[in-house]
Design an enzyme around this catalytic site. Structure first.
Site, PDB file in Angstrom:
ATOM      1  N   ARG A  17      39.032  46.746  35.205  1.00  0.00           N
ATOM      2  CA  ARG A  17      38.257  47.574  36.083  1.00  0.00           C
ATOM      3  C   ARG A  17      37.016  48.351  35.491  1.00  0.00           C
ATOM      4  O   ARG A  17      36.086  48.784  35.879  1.00  0.00           O
ATOM      5  CB  ARG A  17      38.956  48.322  37.456  1.00  0.00           C
ATOM      6  CG  ARG A  17      39.725  47.510  38.321  1.00  0.00           C
ATOM      7  CD  ARG A  17      40.222  48.358  39.167  1.00  0.00           C
ATOM      8  NE  ARG A  17      41.542  47.666  39.976  1.00  0.00           N
ATOM      9  CZ  ARG A  17      41.365  46.917  40.970  1.00  0.00           C
ATOM     10  NH1 ARG A  17      40.110  46.738  41.554  1.00  0.00           N
ATOM     11  NH2 ARG A  17      42.378  46.556  41.781  1.00  0.00           N
ATOM     12  N   PHE A  76      35.479  33.154  39.311  1.00  0.00           N
ATOM     13  CA  PHE A  76      36.126  34.369  39.299  1.00  0.00           C
ATOM     14  C   PHE A  76      35.672  35.224  38.275  1.00  0.00           C
ATOM     15  O   PHE A  76      35.160  35.164  36.803  1.00  0.00           O
ATOM     16  CB  PHE A  76      37.668  34.207  38.712  1.00  0.00           C
ATOM     17  CG  PHE A  76      38.619  35.465  39.078  1.00  0.00           C
ATOM     18  CD1 PHE A  76      38.987  35.782  40.142  1.00  0.00           C
ATOM     19  CD2 PHE A  76      38.969  36.184  37.923  1.00  0.00           C
ATOM     20  CE1 PHE A  76      39.820  36.896  40.390  1.00  0.00           C
ATOM     21  CE2 PHE A  76      39.741  37.348  38.111  1.00  0.00           C
ATOM     22  CZ  PHE A  76      40.196  37.671  39.208  1.00  0.00           C
ATOM     23  N   VAL A  77      35.276  36.687  38.576  1.00  0.00           N
ATOM     24  CA  VAL A  77      34.655  37.589  37.816  1.00  0.00           C
ATOM     25  C   VAL A  77      35.497  39.073  37.942  1.00  0.00           C
ATOM     26  O   VAL A  77      36.321  39.258  38.523  1.00  0.00           O
ATOM     27  CB  VAL A  77      33.163  37.922  38.568  1.00  0.00           C
ATOM     28  CG1 VAL A  77      32.271  36.702  38.291  1.00  0.00           C
ATOM     29  CG2 VAL A  77      33.412  38.631  39.897  1.00  0.00           C
ATOM     30  N   ASP A  80      39.048  43.536  39.161  1.00  0.00           N
ATOM     31  CA  ASP A  80      40.156  43.351  38.326  1.00  0.00           C
ATOM     32  C   ASP A  80      40.833  41.869  38.062  1.00  0.00           C
ATOM     33  O   ASP A  80      40.413  40.909  39.143  1.00  0.00           O
ATOM     34  CB  ASP A  80      41.458  44.233  39.098  1.00  0.00           C
ATOM     35  CG  ASP A  80      42.207  43.565  40.060  1.00  0.00           C
ATOM     36  OD1 ASP A  80      41.249  43.228  41.016  1.00  0.00           O
ATOM     37  OD2 ASP A  80      43.346  43.319  40.054  1.00  0.00           O
ATOM     38  N   LYS A 134      29.617  35.541  46.894  1.00  0.00           N
ATOM     39  CA  LYS A 134      29.709  34.044  46.238  1.00  0.00           C
ATOM     40  C   LYS A 134      29.494  33.350  47.788  1.00  0.00           C
ATOM     41  O   LYS A 134      30.242  32.886  48.239  1.00  0.00           O
ATOM     42  CB  LYS A 134      31.332  33.893  45.923  1.00  0.00           C
ATOM     43  CG  LYS A 134      31.642  34.583  44.837  1.00  0.00           C
ATOM     44  CD  LYS A 134      33.139  34.323  44.435  1.00  0.00           C
ATOM     45  CE  LYS A 134      33.846  35.089  43.474  1.00  0.00           C
ATOM     46  NZ  LYS A 134      35.277  34.900  43.175  1.00  0.00           N
ATOM     47  N   ASP A 162      33.039  45.595  46.993  1.00  0.00           N
ATOM     48  CA  ASP A 162      32.785  45.083  45.558  1.00  0.00           C
ATOM     49  C   ASP A 162      32.312  43.507  45.464  1.00  0.00           C
ATOM     50  O   ASP A 162      31.267  43.374  44.900  1.00  0.00           O
ATOM     51  CB  ASP A 162      33.978  45.289  44.675  1.00  0.00           C
ATOM     52  CG  ASP A 162      35.159  44.469  45.135  1.00  0.00           C
ATOM     53  OD1 ASP A 162      35.311  44.152  46.418  1.00  0.00           O
ATOM     54  OD2 ASP A 162      36.265  44.685  44.447  1.00  0.00           O
ATOM     55  N   ASP A 214      34.277  37.013  48.965  1.00  0.00           N
ATOM     56  CA  ASP A 214      34.382  35.662  48.511  1.00  0.00           C
ATOM     57  C   ASP A 214      34.556  34.847  49.916  1.00  0.00           C
ATOM     58  O   ASP A 214      33.484  34.006  50.055  1.00  0.00           O
ATOM     59  CB  ASP A 214      35.775  35.649  47.930  1.00  0.00           C
ATOM     60  CG  ASP A 214      36.027  34.427  47.064  1.00  0.00           C
ATOM     61  OD1 ASP A 214      35.423  33.371  47.221  1.00  0.00           O
ATOM     62  OD2 ASP A 214      37.254  34.513  46.311  1.00  0.00           O
ATOM     63  N   GLY A 222      38.527  47.874  44.473  1.00  0.00           N
ATOM     64  CA  GLY A 222      37.422  47.260  43.739  1.00  0.00           C
ATOM     65  C   GLY A 222      36.150  47.924  43.846  1.00  0.00           C
ATOM     66  O   GLY A 222      35.024  48.067  42.981  1.00  0.00           O
TER      67      GLY A 222
HETATM   68  P1  IMP Z   1      37.280  37.570  50.643  1.00  0.00           P
HETATM   69  O1  IMP Z   1      38.382  38.229  51.643  1.00  0.00           O
HETATM   70  O2  IMP Z   1      38.110  36.283  50.128  1.00  0.00           O
HETATM   71  O3  IMP Z   1      36.045  37.706  50.765  1.00  0.00           O
HETATM   72  O4  IMP Z   1      37.723  38.366  49.228  1.00  0.00           O
HETATM   73  C1  IMP Z   1      37.407  39.849  49.112  1.00  0.00           C
HETATM   74  C2  IMP Z   1      38.366  40.442  48.063  1.00  0.00           C
HETATM   75  O5  IMP Z   1      38.808  39.494  47.098  1.00  0.00           O
HETATM   76  C3  IMP Z   1      37.360  41.334  47.270  1.00  0.00           C
HETATM   77  O6  IMP Z   1      37.219  42.663  47.970  1.00  0.00           O
HETATM   78  C4  IMP Z   1      37.851  41.445  45.934  1.00  0.00           C
HETATM   79  O7  IMP Z   1      38.971  42.569  46.100  1.00  0.00           O
HETATM   80  C5  IMP Z   1      38.853  40.399  45.816  1.00  0.00           C
HETATM   81  N1  IMP Z   1      37.956  39.268  44.969  1.00  0.00           N
HETATM   82  C6  IMP Z   1      37.241  38.192  45.418  1.00  0.00           C
HETATM   83  N2  IMP Z   1      36.594  37.257  44.501  1.00  0.00           N
HETATM   84  C7  IMP Z   1      36.946  38.122  43.221  1.00  0.00           C
HETATM   85  C8  IMP Z   1      36.933  37.926  41.926  1.00  0.00           C
HETATM   86  O8  IMP Z   1      36.154  37.004  41.360  1.00  0.00           O
HETATM   87  N3  IMP Z   1      37.366  38.955  41.202  1.00  0.00           N
HETATM   88  C9  IMP Z   1      38.042  40.038  41.346  1.00  0.00           C
HETATM   89  N4  IMP Z   1      38.397  40.230  42.727  1.00  0.00           N
HETATM   90  C10 IMP Z   1      37.833  39.205  43.654  1.00  0.00           C
HETATM   91 MG    MG Z   2      37.700  44.393  47.589  1.00  0.00          MG
END
Ligand code: IMP
Ligand code: MG
Length: 187
Positions: free
Chosen positions: A174, A161-162, A168, A140, A109, A112, A53
């Site tokens: 992407r 979701f973005v 992606d 987020k 990138d 979340d 990402g």
């Molecule tokens: P986390 O581990 O829950 O913080 O998620 C992080 C990873 O999930 C990011 O590095 C992204 O690769 C993916 N991700 C989280 N939210 C999104 C989204 O809205 N769109 C696309 N990929 C996401």
């Molecule tokens: Mg990522």
């Protein structure tokens, strides 16, 4: 001629609408680059991108950093091919460089739940970097479930979701220059 921004992007029944334009992204990336240039004066930091990402953000960001620096990448897998995280993180491609004694800047990138960043921090702490900071294009804030500190943030965004600018949906989109968000109108 690139046909962007698009009014909407249809993925089956789902509708994505513009959230951050290419111009907004580029000027924020420039600001982040200037800030990092100031904060890392006199050092040779290693920018470490989290694949896949962060690849566009990483390349634009380091062009805005006026310092000697190095780069490397590693790859994590958490999302599979869908919109929800699997809740587990796996290292699927390793880093090549030695971070021992180095100033490292993790380039993400999007943050979340914070699970990936927590995993990354624990993984790198074992290798004794001199310092470790995290820069994420998107965060987020309302989705955070883990106690992580994101040192440099491009944009706080809603918990939706973005796609685009590196991000992606099932590995596609992407290459979009703007960021698009899943609209409420989607079925
Ligand atoms: P986390 O581990 O829950 O913080 O998620 C992080 C990873 O999930 C990011 O590095 C992204 O690769 C993916 N991700 C989280 N939210 C999104 C989204 O809205 N769109 C696309 N990929 C996401
Ligand atoms: Mg990522």
């Amino acid at each position: 001629m690139i046909a962007e921004p698009r009014e909407k992007i249809l993925v089956g029944n789902e509708i994505f609408t513009p959230l951050l334009s290419e111009d907004r992204i580029q000027s924020r990336v420039e600001e982040l680059g200037k800030q990092l240039t100031k904060d890392y004066q006199g050092t040779i930091p290693v920018f470490i991108g989290v694949l896949n990402g962060s690849f566009l953000f990483m390349s634009d960001l380091i062009k805005c950093v006026d310092l000697d620096c190095e780069i490397d990448f590693f790859k994590l897998s958490s999302y599979g091919d869908e919109k929800l995280s699997s809740g587990k993180v796996r290292l699927v491609k390793e880093l090549n460089c030695d971070v021992n004694g180095r100033d490292i800047i993790i380039v993400e990138d999007i943050v979340d739940s914070g699970l990936s960043v927590k995993y990354i921090e624990e993984m790198f702490a074992e290798n004794n970097p001199k310092s470790m900071k995290v820069v994420s294009l998107l965060v987020k804030p309302k989705s955070l479930k883990f106690n992580v500190k994101i040192d440099y943030i491009g944009f706080d965004i809603p918990s939706k979701f973005v796609i685009g600018y590196g991000l992606d949906y099932a590995q596609k989109y992407r290459n979009l220059r703007s960021v698009y968000v899943l609209s409420e109108e989607s079925e």
